[in-house]
Design a protein around this motif. Sequence first.
Motif, PDB file in Angstrom:
ATOM      1  N   ALA B  25       0.708  -1.057   0.420  1.00 12.54           N
ATOM      2  CA  ALA B  25       0.034  -0.494   0.075  1.00 12.54           C
ATOM      3  C   ALA B  25       0.488   1.036  -0.202  1.00 12.54           C
ATOM      4  O   ALA B  25       0.825   1.945  -0.752  1.00 12.54           O
ATOM      5  N   TYR B  26       1.938   1.076   0.760  1.00  8.30           N
ATOM      6  CA  TYR B  26       2.856   2.551   0.799  1.00  8.30           C
ATOM      7  C   TYR B  26       3.453   2.618  -0.192  1.00  8.30           C
ATOM      8  O   TYR B  26       3.312   3.519  -0.843  1.00  8.30           O
ATOM      9  N   LYS B  27       3.716   1.433  -0.959  1.00 10.29           N
ATOM     10  CA  LYS B  27       4.624   1.468  -2.056  1.00 10.29           C
ATOM     11  C   LYS B  27       4.198   2.182  -3.643  1.00 10.29           C
ATOM     12  O   LYS B  27       4.247   2.926  -4.502  1.00 10.29           O
ATOM     13  N   SER B  28       2.091   2.172  -3.368  1.00  7.13           N
ATOM     14  CA  SER B  28       1.419   2.155  -4.486  1.00  7.13           C
ATOM     15  C   SER B  28       1.203   3.904  -4.414  1.00  7.13           C
ATOM     16  O   SER B  28       1.198   4.450  -5.155  1.00  7.13           O
ATOM     17  N   GLU B  29       1.309   4.009  -2.919  1.00  3.24           N
ATOM     18  CA  GLU B  29       0.933   5.560  -3.004  1.00  3.24           C
ATOM     19  C   GLU B  29       2.474   6.376  -2.667  1.00  3.24           C
ATOM     20  O   GLU B  29       2.181   7.812  -2.905  1.00  3.24           O
ATOM     21  N   HIS B  30       4.032   5.887  -2.913  1.00  5.24           N
ATOM     22  CA  HIS B  30       4.953   6.281  -2.903  1.00  5.24           C
ATOM     23  C   HIS B  30       5.769   5.620  -4.343  1.00  5.24           C
ATOM     24  O   HIS B  30       6.085   5.332  -3.774  1.00  5.24           O
ATOM     25  N   LEU B  31       4.848   5.958  -4.938  1.00  6.63           N
ATOM     26  CA  LEU B  31       5.384   5.424  -6.367  1.00  6.63           C
ATOM     27  C   LEU B  31       7.247   5.763  -6.706  1.00  6.63           C
ATOM     28  O   LEU B  31       7.721   6.885  -6.279  1.00  6.63           O
ATOM     29  N   GLY B  32       8.099   4.862  -6.749  1.00  4.36           N
ATOM     30  CA  GLY B  32       9.255   5.008  -6.797  1.00  4.36           C
ATOM     31  C   GLY B  32      10.085   5.105  -5.469  1.00  4.36           C
ATOM     32  O   GLY B  32      11.252   5.342  -5.333  1.00  4.36           O
ATOM     33  N   ALA B  33       9.319   4.977  -4.422  1.00  3.40           N
ATOM     34  CA  ALA B  33      10.338   5.334  -2.969  1.00  3.40           C
ATOM     35  C   ALA B  33      11.190   3.616  -2.616  1.00  3.40           C
ATOM     36  O   ALA B  33      10.532   2.456  -3.161  1.00  3.40           O
ATOM     37  N   ASP B  34      11.915   4.707  -2.778  1.00  3.22           N
ATOM     38  CA  ASP B  34      13.274   2.905  -2.483  1.00  3.22           C
ATOM     39  C   ASP B  34      12.987   1.576  -1.030  1.00  3.22           C
ATOM     40  O   ASP B  34      14.088   2.806   0.205  1.00  3.22           O
ATOM     41  N   VAL B  35      12.238   2.007  -0.965  1.00  4.81           N
ATOM     42  CA  VAL B  35      12.288   0.643   0.840  1.00  4.81           C
ATOM     43  C   VAL B  35      13.230  -0.392   1.101  1.00  4.81           C
ATOM     44  O   VAL B  35      13.747  -0.872  -0.130  1.00  4.81           O
ATOM     45  N   ILE B  36      13.619   0.041   1.815  1.00  2.00           N
ATOM     46  CA  ILE B  36      14.694  -0.865   2.154  1.00  2.00           C
ATOM     47  C   ILE B  36      14.301  -2.326   3.153  1.00  2.00           C
ATOM     48  O   ILE B  36      13.832  -1.779   3.840  1.00  2.00           O
ATOM     49  N   THR B 397      22.141  -2.920   4.082  1.00  3.42           N
ATOM     50  CA  THR B 397      22.133  -2.677   5.027  1.00  3.42           C
ATOM     51  C   THR B 397      23.026  -1.340   5.615  1.00  3.42           C
ATOM     52  O   THR B 397      21.871  -0.563   6.234  1.00  3.42           O
ATOM     53  N   ILE B 398      23.696  -1.357   5.637  1.00  2.00           N
ATOM     54  CA  ILE B 398      24.612   0.249   5.575  1.00  2.00           C
ATOM     55  C   ILE B 398      23.871   1.093   5.040  1.00  2.00           C
ATOM     56  O   ILE B 398      23.960   2.364   5.991  1.00  2.00           O
ATOM     57  N   ARG B 399      22.982   1.462   3.852  1.00  2.00           N
ATOM     58  CA  ARG B 399      22.767   2.176   3.279  1.00  2.00           C
ATOM     59  C   ARG B 399      21.911   2.713   3.662  1.00  2.00           C
ATOM     60  O   ARG B 399      20.969   3.894   4.221  1.00  2.00           O
ATOM     61  N   ALA B 400      20.304   1.495   4.390  1.00  2.00           N
ATOM     62  CA  ALA B 400      20.064   1.739   5.807  1.00  2.00           C
ATOM     63  C   ALA B 400      20.042   2.262   6.691  1.00  2.00           C
ATOM     64  O   ALA B 400      19.549   3.129   7.785  1.00  2.00           O
ATOM     65  N   MET B 401      21.146   1.679   7.503  1.00  2.00           N
ATOM     66  CA  MET B 401      21.352   2.699   8.253  1.00  2.00           C
ATOM     67  C   MET B 401      22.307   4.511   8.591  1.00  2.00           C
ATOM     68  O   MET B 401      21.736   5.288   9.517  1.00  2.00           O
ATOM     69  N   ASP B 402      22.706   4.454   7.125  1.00  2.00           N
ATOM     70  CA  ASP B 402      22.982   5.271   6.997  1.00  2.00           C
ATOM     71  C   ASP B 402      22.262   6.457   6.995  1.00  2.00           C
ATOM     72  O   ASP B 402      21.975   7.562   7.017  1.00  2.00           O
TER      73      ASP B 402
END
Lengths: 405, 405
Positions: B25-36, B397-402
Motif C-alpha cells: 500500500a505504501y509503495k503504491s502511494e509513493h511510487l519509486g520509494a526506495d524501501v529497504i 544494510t549500510i544504506r539503511a543505517m546511513d
Amino acid sequence: MRINDNFEKLPESYLFSEVARKLAAYKSEHLGADVIRMDIGDVTLPIAPCVIEAMHRAVNDMAGSDTFHGYGPEQGYLSLREAIAVVDYRKRGIDIDADDIFISDGAKCDLGNLGDIYSSDSIVALADPGYPVYVDTTVMSGRAGEMLPDGHWSNIVYLDCNAGNGFKPAVPETHADVIILCSPSNPTGAVMTREELENWVDYALREKALIIFDSAYEAFVRNPELPRSIYEIKDADKVAIEVRSFSKTAGFTGLRCGYTVVPKTLFGADSEGRQVSLHKLWNRRQSTKFNGASYIVQRGAEALYTPEGRESVARHIDYYLENARTIRGCMQQAGYTVFGGDDSPYVWVRGKNGETSWELFRIMLEKYNISSTPGVGFGSQGEGYIRLTGFNSRENTIRAMDRIK
Amino acid sequence: MRINDNFEKLPESYLFSEVARKLAAYKSEHLGADVIRMDIGDVTLPIAPCVIEAMHRAVNDMAGSDTFHGYGPEQGYLSLREAIAVVDYRKRGIDIDADDIFISDGAKCDLGNLGDIYSSDSIVALADPGYPVYVDTTVMSGRAGEMLPDGHWSNIVYLDCNAGNGFKPAVPETHADVIILCSPSNPTGAVMTREELENWVDYALREKALIIFDSAYEAFVRNPELPRSIYEIKDADKVAIEVRSFSKTAGFTGLRCGYTVVPKTLFGADSEGRQVSLHKLWNRRQSTKFNGASYIVQRGAEALYTPEGRESVARHIDYYLENARTIRGCMQQAGYTVFGGDDSPYVWVRGKNGETSWELFRIMLEKYNISSTPGVGFGSQGEGYIRLTGFNSRENTIRAMDRIK
C-alpha cells in the motif's frame, strides 16, 4: 508429556514396510535370487530431458544474487499454477483458476494434511480396498474410533469394492461427512465412470459432505469416455477437493511435487452452521504449516507443461500402460482372474485356488521370484488378491511374465 | 461438511502478510520509494558453489536409468543423516545417532506437524514474543482454548520475555506438557545460557513435559560459552526434540530442507501411563504423512558438510552477523534501546518515545523507507518494539543505517 493415544491403535507395520521386510528376509535366505519387484508403486523411467534442463537452470538461478529465490509463495509459484489451470483444466473445458491450485511436495502429504481443516468428529468414508494412508491418517486423527475384532474401525464408513461392483465404491445408505475416492483406483485399477461420479456428487450435495478426490493416476486414463477430473461432473466444484501428483506421470517420486485443487466455490459449515470457505481454510493451513515446494522442483514441474514436457508425460504413461497390459494379458492367459491394467498402472489379480493374499504373495515370490503387494493390506475386501504394478522396466516386466508363462 | 472450528478463532491475517500488505500500500502511494526491507527473515546471499555443484550432479542423476532416484526414505537419506550426526553433534561431544535425525522440507513444517504426536489436550507453553507459527498451530489444533479480551489464549501458558529478563523465558510456576523454546530467539535475538537451559531441562524432567527446541538460528552463536544445541545439557535427550533448518545457515529458504532430532531415549506416556517412544511416533507420523525431502535438495544439504560447505556456512553467518552488528551499533548510536544482534541475525529495537510497535513500523517506513516487523505481532510483550534483520545485503544494510544516522 501425554502422547496422542490414537497412534497406539495403529497396527505396528505399514503395509509396504512389511512387504519390504519379507522380501529382505527371502533374499537373505536365497542369496542371488533374482527377484523382480512388481510390488511398490515407484517409477523407473528417468526424468525427461526438458525437466532436467529446467532444473539445471533453476539450480543456476540459485547461484546468482540477482536470480536467487528465497521463500516462495506457500501456494506455489503462479507460473506453475497457471500452467496447470490452463493445460490440466481449462483446455479440457473445466473452469478452474490458477488460485484454486495449491502446489505441494506431494499428494501423500496433502492427503494426510487435509484432515487439519475438517472437524475432528467427522465421519470418514473410504473405499475398501484403498490406499493405506487414508485409513492410517484417519486413525491418527482419532476419527476412526476403535478397531473392531474384524479389523475394521468403528467410525469409518467402508465402501466395499469387490468383483461384484467392479471394485468401484457405491454411495452408502448412511451419512458420511468426508469421502475419500481414488480413481483410477490404487490398488485395483478400477476407473469410475461419469455416472458413478455423478452419483457421488449428488450424494455429497444431499449429505453436505466433502469429497476428497485422489486422482494421482488420472493421466493413465486413455478411454475418452472416462473422467480424469471430478470437476468434469456438474457441481463437483461445490463438493470436491482434487489431489494430484507428478510422481507417476513424470517420475517425480524422488523430486516431490503435487498439487491440490480447492475451488473457491467450496464451502463447509462451522458448528453454528455458518458457511466457511474451504479455500480460505486450506490457504491458512498451508501458509502456517508449510513453506512451499522447492523452487527447483517447481521449475521442473513447469517444464512438463511445454509441448516437449507434455510429450514426455505421454511417453511415460504409454510405457507403463504397455507394461500393465502385458501383465494383465499374461496373468489372464495363465488362468488368473484379473482386474485393472486398462487406464491404470495397477493390475489386480485373484489367486486360482482361493489362496489368501499373503499365500499368493508367497507363491509369487517363491515360485516366480516376483514380489507383489498382498491385496488384504489395502483392506479386508482385498483378501484373495495381489496388486502388480506396471512401473518396472519393460525388460523386467517381460522377464517376470515369461516366468509366469 | 463440518470444518475444524479452531481455524475461525485465528485472527484473519498472518503477521508477515499484514506487513507485506502495508508495504505494498505504501509503495503504491509513493511510487519509486526506495524501501529497504529489513522485515522478513529471508536470506539474500546465493547458494554456495559446492551446493550448486552437488545439486547439478543430483539433477543429472535423475536423468539416467541407473542413477535415477525414486521414493527416498521418509526419514531422509542416511548419508545426510550421518553427516549431520557427526558434524553437528558428535564432533561437538553430543551423543546423537544418525537414526535420531529426520530430514524434512523445513523447520516450519516440522514445528507445525509435531502437534500430531502429542495429546490434543496438552497444555502448551510459549515464549511471548515468539514465532507466530507456534501460537497459530496451537490454535488450529484446538489446544489454545479461547481468545481472551486481551488477545491471549485461555489454555496457553505464556512465558513473558521482556527487558527485565533479557527476553529469555523463565520456568513458570504452573504445569505445561509441551514447551516450545527458540534460542537464539526469533524475534528478540536473545540467546539462552547453559544455566537457563538447565532450568528448563529440570522443569521438563520434573513436570514430565516435552521441550520442542527450535534452534533454527544456532549457527549464529559465536560465543563459545553459549549452547547451540539443547543436547549440550545433561538429560536433555530424555525431554527434548530439536528442530533445525538449512534456511538461514545456507540460504535454503527456497530449496526447502531442515531436520528434526528425536532421540530414542525420549518417551511420552499414553492415557494409561504406559511409556511410548516419541521416536517411534514421529517415525510413524512421517512415514504416513510425508514422503521425504527432495533428493536434489538433500544432496545439496549434504555438500554443506564437506570442508568447503562448512566454510561457506561460516561465511554466510559472518556476513549476516556483520549486518546485524551494523544495525545494532547504528540504532544504539541513534538513541534507540537495542537487544539481540550478537549471536543472532535479529535486532530488537525499542522506540525512543514509547511508540507502539505499529507506530514505530510506520515511522521507520515513512521517515526512513525501512520496512521492519512490529514486535507486537510476535506477542503482547513485543509491544513497543520492532524487529530488524541482518539478512539483507551488506550494501542495503549500510544504506539503511546511513538514513538513520
